[in-house]
Design an enzyme around this catalytic site. Structure first.
Site, PDB file in Angstrom:
ATOM      1  N   HIS A  96       3.772   6.750   5.705  1.00 55.60           N
ATOM      2  CA  HIS A  96       2.603   7.231   6.105  1.00 55.60           C
ATOM      3  C   HIS A  96       1.903   6.604   7.206  1.00 55.60           C
ATOM      4  O   HIS A  96       0.956   7.139   7.898  1.00 55.60           O
ATOM      5  CB  HIS A  96       1.903   8.015   4.893  1.00 55.60           C
ATOM      6  CG  HIS A  96       0.906   6.802   4.547  1.00 55.60           C
ATOM      7  ND1 HIS A  96       1.317   6.009   3.120  1.00 55.60           N
ATOM      8  CD2 HIS A  96      -0.311   6.545   4.645  1.00 55.60           C
ATOM      9  CE1 HIS A  96       0.174   5.104   3.039  1.00 55.60           C
ATOM     10  NE2 HIS A  96      -0.733   5.462   3.790  1.00 55.60           N
ATOM     11  N   HIS A 134       0.942  -1.298  -0.124  1.00 54.09           N
ATOM     12  CA  HIS A 134      -0.081   0.061   0.026  1.00 54.09           C
ATOM     13  C   HIS A 134       0.831   0.994   0.013  1.00 54.09           C
ATOM     14  O   HIS A 134       0.786   2.102  -0.899  1.00 54.09           O
ATOM     15  CB  HIS A 134      -0.800   0.007   1.218  1.00 54.09           C
ATOM     16  CG  HIS A 134      -1.588   1.158   1.412  1.00 54.09           C
ATOM     17  ND1 HIS A 134      -2.478   1.931   0.640  1.00 54.09           N
ATOM     18  CD2 HIS A 134      -1.661   2.101   2.580  1.00 54.09           C
ATOM     19  CE1 HIS A 134      -3.006   3.115   1.190  1.00 54.09           C
ATOM     20  NE2 HIS A 134      -2.298   3.112   2.417  1.00 54.09           N
ATOM     21  N   ASP A 141     -27.319  14.376 -25.128  1.00 56.64           N
ATOM     22  CA  ASP A 141     -27.449  15.088 -26.516  1.00 56.64           C
ATOM     23  C   ASP A 141     -26.726  16.313 -26.441  1.00 56.64           C
ATOM     24  O   ASP A 141     -26.445  16.817 -27.655  1.00 56.64           O
ATOM     25  CB  ASP A 141     -28.989  15.504 -26.511  1.00 56.64           C
ATOM     26  CG  ASP A 141     -29.979  14.662 -27.045  1.00 56.64           C
ATOM     27  OD1 ASP A 141     -29.375  13.761 -27.408  1.00 56.64           O
ATOM     28  OD2 ASP A 141     -31.080  14.924 -27.052  1.00 56.64           O
ATOM     29  N   ASP A 150      -3.006   8.641  -0.752  1.00 56.44           N
ATOM     30  CA  ASP A 150      -3.209   7.693   0.312  1.00 56.44           C
ATOM     31  C   ASP A 150      -4.673   7.252  -0.090  1.00 56.44           C
ATOM     32  O   ASP A 150      -5.167   6.145  -0.321  1.00 56.44           O
ATOM     33  CB  ASP A 150      -2.874   8.001   1.882  1.00 56.44           C
ATOM     34  CG  ASP A 150      -3.566   7.062   2.637  1.00 56.44           C
ATOM     35  OD1 ASP A 150      -3.451   5.715   2.517  1.00 56.44           O
ATOM     36  OD2 ASP A 150      -4.097   7.444   3.835  1.00 56.44           O
ATOM     37  N   GLU A 158       0.590   5.715  12.793  1.00 54.82           N
ATOM     38  CA  GLU A 158      -0.781   5.247  13.041  1.00 54.82           C
ATOM     39  C   GLU A 158      -0.772   3.688  13.448  1.00 54.82           C
ATOM     40  O   GLU A 158      -1.565   3.230  14.107  1.00 54.82           O
ATOM     41  CB  GLU A 158      -1.392   5.726  11.705  1.00 54.82           C
ATOM     42  CG  GLU A 158      -2.913   5.047  12.044  1.00 54.82           C
ATOM     43  CD  GLU A 158      -3.750   6.028  12.615  1.00 54.82           C
ATOM     44  OE1 GLU A 158      -3.435   6.948  13.289  1.00 54.82           O
ATOM     45  OE2 GLU A 158      -5.164   5.809  12.872  1.00 54.82           O
ATOM     46  N   ASP A 159      -0.156   2.880  12.565  1.00 55.22           N
ATOM     47  CA  ASP A 159      -0.463   1.384  12.577  1.00 55.22           C
ATOM     48  C   ASP A 159       0.541   0.573  13.165  1.00 55.22           C
ATOM     49  O   ASP A 159       0.540  -0.769  13.684  1.00 55.22           O
ATOM     50  CB  ASP A 159      -0.464   0.782  11.148  1.00 55.22           C
ATOM     51  CG  ASP A 159      -1.707   1.229  10.429  1.00 55.22           C
ATOM     52  OD1 ASP A 159      -2.570   1.737  11.045  1.00 55.22           O
ATOM     53  OD2 ASP A 159      -1.973   1.131   9.370  1.00 55.22           O
TER      54      ASP A 159
HETATM   55 MN    MN Z   1      -2.744   4.488   4.091  1.00 53.59          MN
END
Ligand code: MN
Length: 731
Positions: free
Chosen positions: A92, A68, A279, A159, A96-97
């Site tokens: 990125h 990703h 049209d 992202d 967060e993860d």
């Molecule tokens: Mn991401």
């Protein structure tokens, strides 16, 4: 969860996934066209770091997670974004993860990249989900306000684009939520930044996910219409191309189709039938210079008749996001409407890529140009185009607000968004919600934690104001509030408050004097009062009382004027009254008079001390100890002092300053503090001044209820081992 080690994952060999390995190398290969080898190496390092950090994580589709960030970097590389943006793209989702802190990234890749990653993470954490569609625009602004560096937005957009492209793997409800957010927040942001290609893809992907049936139906209808239209479309295309050749105008003509979501919005918004929309035959003519644009326009207007009122010159007056083009609509054969856009190659590029166009044409030598310079260049370009067109200031303001908001966006506990000036504090926020909330606020929670009322707020925070009945604005708030609303409300409240308190004090002072004349304010005729008011040039009795309370007028003088004609009392009675007034007719101080009564800092009187009042112009009544040295040194008018007593029900805490001499021993200061607390007195300030090695002088500022309370405190402190002498400081 990836394993976080102190050792840099970037220095490790890549995991044994040969496939991924070749993916990154293929990617690095592509970067060769516009980045330096060292820069490509940094991007590669960021990739390996991310791979290590996300080790063991997979995407919903089953692929390793790192595919990703690599794809996100790929999207940015297509826009020729700089190497730091690509590094941020790789990293990125790391904060967060995987729980790796920002500081670790900073150590590894430098402050700029860490800052970019942090910015993207903050946007990711933002819960944009909301029922109120009216808030969507504020959310867009909030996102922009949160990103100090425009590259944060570009990484976030890439992202989101990759997530939208791979949405199929998600649960339907999650898919819809992300699609809705994309349509409401990210597509408009891309549009604001002039990134048309991106916003169109966002819209079509979002539409497909939100309304799969409708999207399929329109798609099918477009395909079938395309077949029917083909013949006529080619005919017009040929005619236009022939026209250009005939006039020797260099340019290429192409057919243009509306995207699915665009058609859907037209059907819904303008209530048009699908056939009406289809049209229309739409073309774009790309030429070499702006001058040619106008000549082509002239030529097509000579071929077909233009629709009146449909010509738009966005070259002379560009759109807010920098878009430039000529638009016109013509009556074709059999009255078929033909829409034509005419623009240069460069305008075409700006129309598609917007702000990103400035990265796209960056040459290898162009390294010095930072992103900020680029953003500014883009904005400047837009502004200059606008200026040449001589357009309004309002437009420039809009662009600036759109891209670099001067506001912060704050959530209420219920999720409503408030827009406030940058630098606003919780007090500003409280007044923005409601004047009553501001007036009665006593504390606040920022993101669920108690925070000072003076702390400047940041976009995205949730602020909850704690109020108490009867609480009042604090004059000190005026030193930190930034919004006009808060400032004027606080001022207004204080002024009103002060006025009310002055009137009350003035009335007490006047009545006291009148009692000396054996009368009361209530007994004086209205006629007499009005004539005294007229003498003073005042309208209301209230104003006269306020003047007395504030010390602007002497109660005694006013009383005499009021009595002058009413009673025929003679000089003797007058003198008698004055004597009485000066002797025992003392005013009782309650301690709750408010702003018009203050306790002098020089002698700190407390209930029980003999006191005297000093009225000074505009400042009300200042209370001193009777034997205050400061006061006796000041040359005060005898008639500006006032006999005072303490009321039986004094309330509040009063400040006294004590000096404690003690023998130095371990823990004595702590004992002093503890004993003070045990005596139910609170310490405002404690400072130690060592005299020689053995003896210390401690200055103690404490708050007590009255003299009795103070003597209890002193008794307790004296009992401490090592305390030699305690004196109350005056002056
Ligand atoms: Mn991401």
């Amino acid at each position: 969860m990836g394993i976080v080690t102190d050792q840099s994952p970037a220095t490790l060999q890549p995991a044994e996934t040969g496939l991924v390995m070749s993916d990154i190398e293929a990617f690095a290969e592509r970067l060769n066209s516009y980045l330096e080898p060292e820069q490509i190496n940094l991007v590669r390092r960021a990739y390996y770091y991310a791979e290590q950090a996300h080790d063991g994580q997979t995407r919903r589709s089953g692929e390793p997670y790192v595919t990703h960030p690599l794809a996100v970097a790929g999207i940015l590389a297509e826009m020729h974004m700089d190497y730091q943006s690509l590094m941020a793209a790789m990293l990125h989702d790391v904060i967060e993860d995987t729980g790796i802190p920002k500081t670790a990234l900073e150590k590894q890749f430098g402050a700029t990249v860490a800052e970019l990653v942090d910015g993207v993470s903050k946007l990711t954490q933002m819960d944009f989900e909301t029922k109120a569609e009216a808030q969507a625009e504020n959310f867009q602004k909030m996102a922009l306000a949160m990103a100090k560096d425009i590259r944060v937005i570009l990484v976030k957009l890439a992202d989101r684009l990759h997530n939208m492209r791979t949405l199929g793997a998600l649960r339907p409800d999650k898919r819809r939520r992300i699609a809705k957010e994309t349509l409401e927040i990210y597509a408009p942001i891309a549009h604001r930044l002039g990134m048309h290609t991106l916003s169109t893809e966002f819209e079509d992907l979002g539409f497909k996910a939100m309304h799969p049936m409708r999207s399929t139906m329109i798609d099918r209808a477009v395909r079938s219409a395309r077949g029917h239209r083909k013949e006529l479309l080619n005919k017009i295309l040929d005619a236009l191309q022939a026209l250009l050749d005939q006039h020797q105008l260099p340019g290429k003509v192409m057919g243009r189709e509306k995207h699915l979501y665009g058609i859907y919005q037209k059907m819904r918004g303008k209530r048009k039938a699908f056939s009406d929309i289809m049209d229309v035959y739409a073309f774009r003519i790309i030429v070499d210079t702006p001058d040619t644009c106008y000549r082509v326009l002239g030529a097509v207007h000579s071929l077909y008749k233009p629709f009146p009122g449909r010509f738009k010159d966005y070259i002379a007056i560009p759109k807010a996001n920098g878009y430039q083009s000529l638009h016109t609509t013509l009556f074709g054969l059999h009255g078929v409407p033909i829409e034509i856009q005419i623009r240069t190659e460069e305008m075409e590029e700006t129309a598609n890529s917007g702000i990103a166009a400035h990265w796209l044409y960056k040459s290898k030598d162009d390294v010095i140009n930072g992103h900020h310079a680029r953003t500014r260049k883009w904005l400047k370009g837009v502004l200059e185009m606008q200026e040449r067109a001589g357009n309004s200031l309002e437009f420039i303001e809009n662009v600036k607000i759109d891209l670099f908001p001067d506001e912060v966006y704050i959530f209420t506990p219920k999720g409503r968004i408030m827009e406030l000036a940058k630098g606003s504090t919780p007090v500003d926020f409280a007044y923005a919600v409601h004047t009553d909330i501001g007036n009665s606020c006593i504390a606040c929670r920022v993101n669920r934690r108690l925070a000072p009322l003076s702390e400047p707020l940041q976009s995205g925070q949730t602020v909850e104001i704690i109020t108490a009945p009867g609480a009042r604005p604090n004059p000190a708030w005026l030193t930190f509030v930034t919004t006009g609303k808060a400032r004027s409300n606080i001022r207004h409240f204080l002024k009103h408050q002060r006025h009310a308190e002055s009137v009350a004090l003035g009335e007490r002072l006047l009545d006291k004097v009148l009692t000396g004349f054996e009368t009361r304010l209530a007994d004086i005729s209205e006629q007499r009062i009005n004539s005294v008011l007229a003498e003073y040039g005042l309208e209301l009795m209230e104003d006269l009382l306020a003047d007395i309370g504030l010390g602007n007028r002497m109660a005694y003088v006013v009383a005499r004027r009021l009595l002058l004609n009413d009673s025929q009392q003679d000089q003797a009675a007058d003198e008698h009254a004055q004597a009485e007034y000066e002797s025992d007719a003392a005013l009782a101080v309650k301690g709750t008079e408010g702003m018009v009564v203050s306790f002098a800092r020089c002698c700190n009187p407390i209930p029980g001390d003999p006191i005297i009042g000093l009225t000074s112009v505009g400042r009300g009544l200042e209370i001193h100890q009777e034997n205050c040295r400061d006061l006796s040194q000041r040359k005060v008018q005898p008639d500006s002092t006032l006999q005072l007593t303490w009321d039986k029900d004094v309330s509040g805490e009063f400040t006294v300053e004590l000096q404690v001499e003690l023998e130095q021993q371990r823990g004595i200061i702590a004992q002093l503090a503890t004993s003070t607390n045990m005596a139910d007195a609170s310490i405002d300030k404690i400072s130690v001044d060592e005299r020689d090695g053995r003896i210390s002088i401690v200055q103690l500022v404490v708050r007590v209820r009255d003299r009795l309370h103070l003597s209890q405190l002193i008794k307790r402190l004296r009992a401490l081992n090592g305390v030699m002498r305690i004196t109350r400081l005056k002056n």
